[in-house]
Design a protein around this motif. Sequence first.
Motif, PDB file in Angstrom:
ATOM      1  N   VAL A  78       0.849  -1.192   0.000  1.00  0.00           N
ATOM      2  CA  VAL A  78       0.000   0.000   0.000  1.00  0.00           C
ATOM      3  C   VAL A  78       0.884   1.241   0.000  1.00  0.00           C
ATOM      4  CG1 VAL A  78      -1.743   1.312   1.263  1.00  0.00           C
ATOM      5  CG2 VAL A  78      -1.874  -1.183   1.191  1.00  0.00           C
ATOM      6  N   GLY A  79       0.520   2.220  -0.824  1.00  0.00           N
ATOM      7  CA  GLY A  79       1.275   3.465  -0.873  1.00  0.00           C
ATOM      8  C   GLY A  79       0.349   4.665  -0.807  1.00  0.00           C
ATOM      9  N   HIS A  80       0.866   5.769  -0.242  1.00  0.00           N
ATOM     10  CA  HIS A  80       0.114   7.020  -0.164  1.00  0.00           C
ATOM     11  C   HIS A  80       0.918   8.126  -0.828  1.00  0.00           C
ATOM     12  CE1 HIS A  80      -0.786  10.955   1.828  1.00  0.00           C
ATOM     13  NE2 HIS A  80      -2.011  10.586   1.521  1.00  0.00           N
ATOM     14  N   GLY A  81       0.245   8.971  -1.589  1.00  0.00           N
ATOM     15  CA  GLY A  81       0.896  10.111  -2.222  1.00  0.00           C
ATOM     16  C   GLY A  81       0.166  11.396  -1.893  1.00  0.00           C
ATOM     17  N   PHE A  82       0.920  12.476  -1.775  1.00  0.00           N
ATOM     18  CA  PHE A  82       0.336  13.799  -1.536  1.00  0.00           C
ATOM     19  C   PHE A  82       1.101  14.821  -2.355  1.00  0.00           C
ATOM     20  CE2 PHE A  82       0.729  17.923   0.604  1.00  0.00           C
ATOM     21  CZ  PHE A  82      -0.605  18.321   0.623  1.00  0.00           C
ATOM     22  N   ASP A  83       0.373  15.801  -2.898  1.00  0.00           N
ATOM     23  CA  ASP A  83       1.038  16.896  -3.588  1.00  0.00           C
ATOM     24  C   ASP A  83       0.191  18.150  -3.470  1.00  0.00           C
ATOM     25  OD1 ASP A  83       3.180  17.974  -4.990  1.00  0.00           O
ATOM     26  OD2 ASP A  83       2.215  17.687  -6.926  1.00  0.00           O
ATOM     27  N   LEU A  84       0.852  19.296  -3.533  1.00  0.00           N
ATOM     28  CA  LEU A  84       0.182  20.597  -3.459  1.00  0.00           C
ATOM     29  C   LEU A  84       0.932  21.573  -4.353  1.00  0.00           C
ATOM     30  CD1 LEU A  84      -1.240  22.461  -0.403  1.00  0.00           C
ATOM     31  CD2 LEU A  84       0.443  23.620  -1.837  1.00  0.00           C
ATOM     32  N   HIS A  85       0.185  22.368  -5.113  1.00  0.00           N
ATOM     33  CA  HIS A  85       0.800  23.389  -5.958  1.00  0.00           C
ATOM     34  C   HIS A  85       0.079  24.723  -5.783  1.00  0.00           C
ATOM     35  CE1 HIS A  85       3.729  21.034  -8.106  1.00  0.00           C
ATOM     36  NE2 HIS A  85       2.832  20.161  -8.499  1.00  0.00           N
ATOM     37  N   ALA A 222      -4.513  20.714  -4.052  1.00  0.00           N
ATOM     38  CA  ALA A 222      -3.821  19.582  -3.441  1.00  0.00           C
ATOM     39  C   ALA A 222      -4.499  18.277  -3.853  1.00  0.00           C
ATOM     40  CB  ALA A 222      -3.804  19.708  -1.919  1.00  0.00           C
ATOM     41  N   ALA A 223      -3.782  17.190  -3.653  1.00  0.00           N
ATOM     42  CA  ALA A 223      -4.334  15.867  -3.966  1.00  0.00           C
ATOM     43  C   ALA A 223      -3.722  14.817  -3.059  1.00  0.00           C
ATOM     44  CB  ALA A 223      -4.087  15.505  -5.428  1.00  0.00           C
ATOM     45  N   HIS A 224      -4.530  13.844  -2.685  1.00  0.00           N
ATOM     46  CA  HIS A 224      -4.092  12.656  -1.950  1.00  0.00           C
ATOM     47  C   HIS A 224      -4.417  11.429  -2.800  1.00  0.00           C
ATOM     48  CE1 HIS A 224      -3.321  14.381   2.119  1.00  0.00           C
ATOM     49  NE2 HIS A 224      -4.228  15.276   1.746  1.00  0.00           N
ATOM     50  N   THR A 225      -3.551  10.437  -2.755  1.00  0.00           N
ATOM     51  CA  THR A 225      -3.806   9.178  -3.466  1.00  0.00           C
ATOM     52  C   THR A 225      -3.371   8.003  -2.595  1.00  0.00           C
ATOM     53  OG1 THR A 225      -3.484  10.138  -5.662  1.00  0.00           O
ATOM     54  CG2 THR A 225      -3.243   7.763  -5.481  1.00  0.00           C
ATOM     55  N   VAL A 226      -4.209   6.992  -2.553  1.00  0.00           N
ATOM     56  CA  VAL A 226      -3.858   5.713  -1.925  1.00  0.00           C
ATOM     57  C   VAL A 226      -3.933   4.641  -3.007  1.00  0.00           C
ATOM     58  CG1 VAL A 226      -4.452   3.989  -0.190  1.00  0.00           C
ATOM     59  CG2 VAL A 226      -4.733   6.417   0.334  1.00  0.00           C
ATOM     60  N   VAL A 227      -2.897   3.814  -3.090  1.00  0.00           N
ATOM     61  CA  VAL A 227      -2.883   2.762  -4.096  1.00  0.00           C
ATOM     62  C   VAL A 227      -2.558   1.421  -3.461  1.00  0.00           C
ATOM     63  CG1 VAL A 227      -0.418   3.057  -4.682  1.00  0.00           C
ATOM     64  CG2 VAL A 227      -1.977   2.100  -6.381  1.00  0.00           C
ATOM     65  N   LEU A 228      -3.249   0.385  -3.933  1.00  0.00           N
ATOM     66  CA  LEU A 228      -2.987  -0.989  -3.515  1.00  0.00           C
ATOM     67  C   LEU A 228      -2.317  -1.714  -4.673  1.00  0.00           C
ATOM     68  CD1 LEU A 228      -3.408  -3.453  -1.574  1.00  0.00           C
ATOM     69  CD2 LEU A 228      -5.579  -3.830  -2.772  1.00  0.00           C
TER      70      LEU A 228
END
Length: 232
Positions: A78-85, A222-228
């Motif tokens: 499992v991974g989590h990503g975050f970004d903001l511009h 901003a964005a959040h992502t969770v991936v399996l």
Amino acid sequence: MSTAMAASSFTTTSTLFPFRTTPKSSHLFAFPCKQLTHLPNLHLRPVSASAGSSSTTSIQIDKFPVSVTPSKALPFRVGHGFDLHRLEPGYPLIIGGINIPHDRGCEAHSDGDVLLHCVVDAILGALGLPDIGQIFPDSDPKWKGCASSVFIQESVRLMHEAGYEIGNLDATLILQRPKLSPHKDAIKANLSALLGVDSSVVNIKAKTHEKVDSLGENRSIAAHTVVLLMKK
């Protein structure tokens, strides 16, 4: 910054896991990568391990070492990503490779696609690899104005090279304006095509920030992502 509204085809290959992705969306907002003729060499390659660590193999991506334990390959990760511009006038607003009409866009070194950037970080995080800023540093001029689809393609190649595939992906976009409801289907379709997966395993949500801080004042996105990831 010159741009071209066109769908594009991009192919990455790996000795172990050949992989081809062709975005199908006609809404793709393509940013050429200046001076870029091929992706950097990010193949997983063995390097010497320290004495007494026979159960652990050290691999390296360019100059970034990572420790892995092949004998204990996980069935899923499992991974989590975050970004903001920051949002500024005079820039296009690109989300998931789609040009979203708005009076401002993301100020960034590449095309500033906040969704694709956090998806890349989620995949890299699940694999236990360095983040997008280390692999594609904004200090390198060859990434100036680059389409973020390039970063997605490389993270997908690394995922397949490690023996994993996407189980499902859930992303949340946070912005006050514009409303993304009319664009969700196009964003989802294009992201699914870039990832090489069926759209049923990709979910896109959008939230406002109730007019609080820079997100709520239309000064950032901003964005959040969770991936399996599932073992093949």
